[in-house]
Write a protein that holds these residues in place. Structure first.
Motif, PDB file in Angstrom:
ATOM      1  N   SER A  44       0.821  -1.205   0.000  1.00  0.00           N
ATOM      2  CA  SER A  44       0.000   0.000   0.000  1.00  0.00           C
ATOM      3  C   SER A  44       0.862   1.264   0.000  1.00  0.00           C
ATOM      4  O   SER A  44       1.812   1.370   0.769  1.00  0.00           O
ATOM      5  CB  SER A  44      -0.893  -0.024   1.234  1.00  0.00           C
ATOM      6  OG  SER A  44      -1.776   1.052   1.182  1.00  0.00           O
ATOM      7  N   GLY A  45       0.547   2.184  -0.882  1.00  0.00           N
ATOM      8  CA  GLY A  45       1.242   3.463  -0.909  1.00  0.00           C
ATOM      9  C   GLY A  45       2.526   3.483  -1.708  1.00  0.00           C
ATOM     10  O   GLY A  45       3.201   4.506  -1.771  1.00  0.00           O
ATOM     11  N   LYS A  48       1.494   2.267  -7.026  1.00  0.00           N
ATOM     12  CA  LYS A  48       0.911   1.479  -8.119  1.00  0.00           C
ATOM     13  C   LYS A  48      -0.182   2.246  -8.860  1.00  0.00           C
ATOM     14  O   LYS A  48      -0.177   2.330 -10.087  1.00  0.00           O
ATOM     15  CB  LYS A  48       0.330   0.157  -7.575  1.00  0.00           C
ATOM     16  CG  LYS A  48       1.329  -0.693  -6.809  1.00  0.00           C
ATOM     17  CD  LYS A  48       0.719  -1.989  -6.306  1.00  0.00           C
ATOM     18  CE  LYS A  48      -0.359  -1.825  -5.254  1.00  0.00           C
ATOM     19  NZ  LYS A  48       0.074  -1.195  -3.995  1.00  0.00           N
ATOM     20  N   SER A  49      -1.143   2.787  -8.099  1.00  0.00           N
ATOM     21  CA  SER A  49      -2.244   3.512  -8.749  1.00  0.00           C
ATOM     22  C   SER A  49      -1.728   4.766  -9.437  1.00  0.00           C
ATOM     23  O   SER A  49      -2.213   5.135 -10.513  1.00  0.00           O
ATOM     24  CB  SER A  49      -3.324   3.879  -7.736  1.00  0.00           C
ATOM     25  OG  SER A  49      -3.872   2.714  -7.182  1.00  0.00           O
ATOM     26  N   SER A  50      -0.747   5.413  -8.829  1.00  0.00           N
ATOM     27  CA  SER A  50      -0.179   6.614  -9.444  1.00  0.00           C
ATOM     28  C   SER A  50       0.468   6.260 -10.783  1.00  0.00           C
ATOM     29  O   SER A  50       0.360   7.010 -11.753  1.00  0.00           O
ATOM     30  CB  SER A  50       0.860   7.236  -8.518  1.00  0.00           C
ATOM     31  OG  SER A  50       0.283   7.533  -7.273  1.00  0.00           O
TER      32      SER A  50
END
Ligand code: ATP
Ligand code: ATP
Ligand code: SF4
Ligand code: MG
Ligand code: MG
Lengths: 320, 325
Positions: A44-45, A48-50
């Motif tokens: 998490s953090g 990945k999404s970025s």
């Protein structure tokens, strides 16, 4: 290598915040042949999404730095103006299932109307044509076309996720970006969705970027693997090598922490926590948690190329 | 083995619901006839999908809900219908690690205050003793050096540290039994194991029994002696951990085991057998076996006609399925 389908070079994306710059994607490179899937894994953090948003160019307003190259069939997507990009790439050739997409369906608009909107808008299809396409795609993902006339709240989680996957298939894309597509679903529902994605990959030959924090699950789709840690890809590998023999110390520790059902293994964990992306260490970002740390690690390790374009970002793999 | 610490028999928890203002009354039968035992220092796992009743089972056992029917015997004492006053003793002997720790911690209290509160409620008046207990609990969950943590607020802690604080709070009264409800499912893989090992360590240190609630079968193998598989408010199978994983009997358990991947590159070439559909709602569950609409071994006229009973298929291995008579 150059004619690779997707080729990401030194991609950088920072966010501006009151406390400083968040280095969410910090010099990421990898490539992917057509029809294959790369799993992007990490905790998490880690960014990945970025990374996904940087590829599909859905940048939040507070992005302060955005540079590098995203080559798609040889074309640098970052050079395209927004209009061309929207018309030719986003939601057409490249589609995106954002994290927590389940909650993004509007509960009071019929499934059919939500599905055809992008077709009417971007592809200038007639309503009849679009509905026909939507019905066909729903069937392909195992949802009865009668659901076109239902509302999202009438669907279970698994059905909703199928609808969302159908939406990302409508335009016959070449590349799908899937951000945690099953993480809020139950085990059996998750397995059904993974079967669906495998079939899509096999039959439609669509390339995929599959983002997940679940290492075991990633092996259900991955041909290639990119391991992210603190904004960087620290290992890029092919599936056959990676799941049996991860190279980067972080990958190794991560793999050690994955419980297995079928083999006896001693579980490990990584003590401490990842560094802040506001002010990451100058040297190797994993250094203070790394069991192999040595003098060199106070300097930023470059990408150490192994064979066939794969790499580890770690001083242990420096060639003499 | 000594007599069990906890013995639960045919426990039921029904929630009353109304459809519409003057609508018909109905019940969500969230726990519908569950029996289990937990020995001193033992860890058991309750495994099942979302909504099958795991949290309700845990909370009913802790008497945070009033049981609809059945029996809860703790240390030989029937606590099923004890009043709130008499329950105070039971509250000290038991603890809950809540699902979703991030919502569980009061944001404006320091670590110290969060841990002190249950001590005050349970009448530990001596300040020094309270302090000692707080230190012991923080040490127990390895939030050390203690001085670094004791004055922090929850938002200053990482996810793993917050979870350790929640656990510290659940053991501060030195209970004999805790219900750990999905204690690691919100955490990253690399921290999960650390927290589970911590629970294991506390188990021996405090002579603690643990009821570990999870939807993740793969961790149970390492952290519990016995597994109970729950489906639609029923226990459908239970056995010692090794036995259950090696020799699963119920079609639901088999399906679960079959679909959970180990990290292996050959997974990507396999399309798996997966039961379709979703778990039933608990207001009007299917007649007969509740898994029957999804079951690959479905036998018409049998499975949809009558509910199978839980039988002992081999020593200590129980299953609720018509395939086994
Ligand atoms: N719009 C934003 N502004 C500022 N910081 C952001 C923004 N979006 C994300 N971040 C930060 O960037 C970092 C990377 O976030 P990102 O969402 O990419 O991580 P992730 O790997 O997808 O995590 P998860 O597994 O939890 O989804 C995090 O520190 C996050 O807090
Ligand atoms: N207070 C309540 N009133 C009415 N229904 C409830 C209540 N609490 C739970 N339920 C219902 O009882 C069923 C079981 O819920 P429970 O939270 O025990 O499931 P669970 O197995 O813990 O699920 P999860 O894995 O999602 O946490 C669900 O259908 C839920 O909606
Ligand atoms: S560079 Fe050094 S600290 Fe970083 S992972 Fe490699 S050995 Fe560990
Ligand atoms: Mg994300
Ligand atoms: Mg629950």
């Amino acid at each position: 290598m150059s004619e690779r389908h997707l080729n990401i070079k030194s991609l950088v994306m920072y966010y501006r915040t009151l406390r400083g710059e968040v280095k969410a994607v910090d010099d990421v490179s990898f490539s992917l042949p057509k029809g294959e899937t790369i799993a992007v894994i990490g905790e998490s953090g880690c960014g990945k999404s970025s990374l996904a948003k940087s590829i599909i160019r859905l940048l939040p307003r507070n992005v302060s730095v955005y540079k590098g190259a995203v080559l798609f069939n040889g074309l640098n997507l970052m050079d395209l103006d927004e209009e061309t990009f929207t018309k030719e790439i986003r939601w057409t050739k490249i589609t995106y299932v954002p994290q927590a997409a389940l909650n993004s369906l509007n509960p009071i608009i019929k499934i059919g109307d939500q599905m055809i909107e992008p077709l009417l808008l971007h592809q200038k299809m007639s309503k009849g044509e679009a509905l026909e396409r939507a019905a066909k795609t729903l069937k392909a993902v195992g949802v009865n076309e009668a659901f076109l006339h239902h509302y999202p709240f009438e669907l279970s989680g698994g059905m909703k996720q199928r609808v969302i996957i159908a939406m990302s298939l409508l335009t016959n894309p070449e590349l799908m970006i899937l951000d945690e597509p099953t993480s809020s679903l139950d085990v059996l529902t998750q397995a059904n969705i993974m079967n669906l994605l495998k079939n899509i990959k096999r039959e439609l030959k669509i390339s995929m970027i599959f983002i997940t924090h679940d290492v075991s699950l990633s092996s259900e789709l991955a041909d290639k693997v990119a391991v992210m840690y603190a904004g960087q890809v620290v290992e890029f590998s092919d599936a056959e090598t990676f799941y049996k023999n991860p190279l980067h110390p972080y990958s190794q520790k991560l793999m050690e922490s994955v419980p297995t059902l079928r083999t006896d293994k001693k579980l490990g964990f990584i003590s401490g926590s990842p560094p802040s992306l506001l002010d990451p260490p100058k040297g190797c970002r994993f250094a203070d948690r790394c069991p192999f740390i040595f003098e060199k690690c106070i300097k930023d390790p470059p990408i150490m190329h192994l064979n066939e374009g794969f790499y580890a970002k770690c001083w242990l793999y420096e060639k003499e | 083995m000594s007599s069990p610490l906890l013995h639960v028999e045919n426990l039921k928890e029904y929630f009353e619901i109304r459809r519409g203002l003057f609508g018909k009354r109905g019940y969500v039968k969230a726990v519908d006839g569950v029996s289990l035992t937990l020995a001193g220092r033992e860890a058991i796992s309750i495994v099942g999908e979302s909504g099958c009743g795991k949290t309700t089972l845990g909370k009913t056992i802790l008497r945070l809900y009033e049981p609809t029917d059945g029996k809860i015997i703790f240390r030989g004492k029937d606590i099923t219908h004890l009043g709130w006053k008499e329950l105070k003793w039971y509250r000290r002997e038991t603890g809950l690690v809540q699902q979703d720790p991030f919502g569980a911690l009061p944001p404006f209290m320091t670590v110290k205050r969060i841990l002190e509160e249950p001590l005050i409620i349970h009448g530990i008046k001596d300040r020094k003793e309270r302090e000692e207990r707080i230190y012991k609990a923080l040490e127990g969950v390895k939030l050390t050096p203690i001085e670094d943590f004791i004055n922090k607020y929850p938002h200053m802690l990482s996810g793993g540290q917050q979870q350790r604080l929640v656990i510290a709070r659940s053991i501060i009264l030195e209970p004999k039994m805790i219900v750990a409800d999905e204690p690691v499912s919100m955490l990253d893989a690399s921290v999960r194991i650390e927290i589970l090992k911590l629970l294991q360590d506390l188990q021996t240190r405090y002579d603690l029994s643990v009821m570990y609630i999870t939807h993740d079968l793969s961790t149970t193998r390492y952290f519990s002696e016995r597994i109970y598989i729950m489906y639609a408010a029923h226990i459908v199978e239970s056995a010692e951990t090794k036995e259950l994983l090696v020799n699963p009997l119920h079609p639901y358990t088999r399906a679960l085991l079959n679909v959970i991947p180990d990290p292996d590159p050959s997974n990507r070439f396999l399309i798996k057998e997966v039961p379709t559909g979703e778990p039933p709602n608990l207001i009007n569950p299917p007649t007969g076996c509740r898994f029957n609409p999804r079951c690959p071994n479905f036998m018409k006229g049998i499975c949809d006609a009558k509910e199978p009973s839980l039988i002992e298929a081999s020593k200590g291995h129980y299953v609720k399925c018509w395939l086994y008579g």
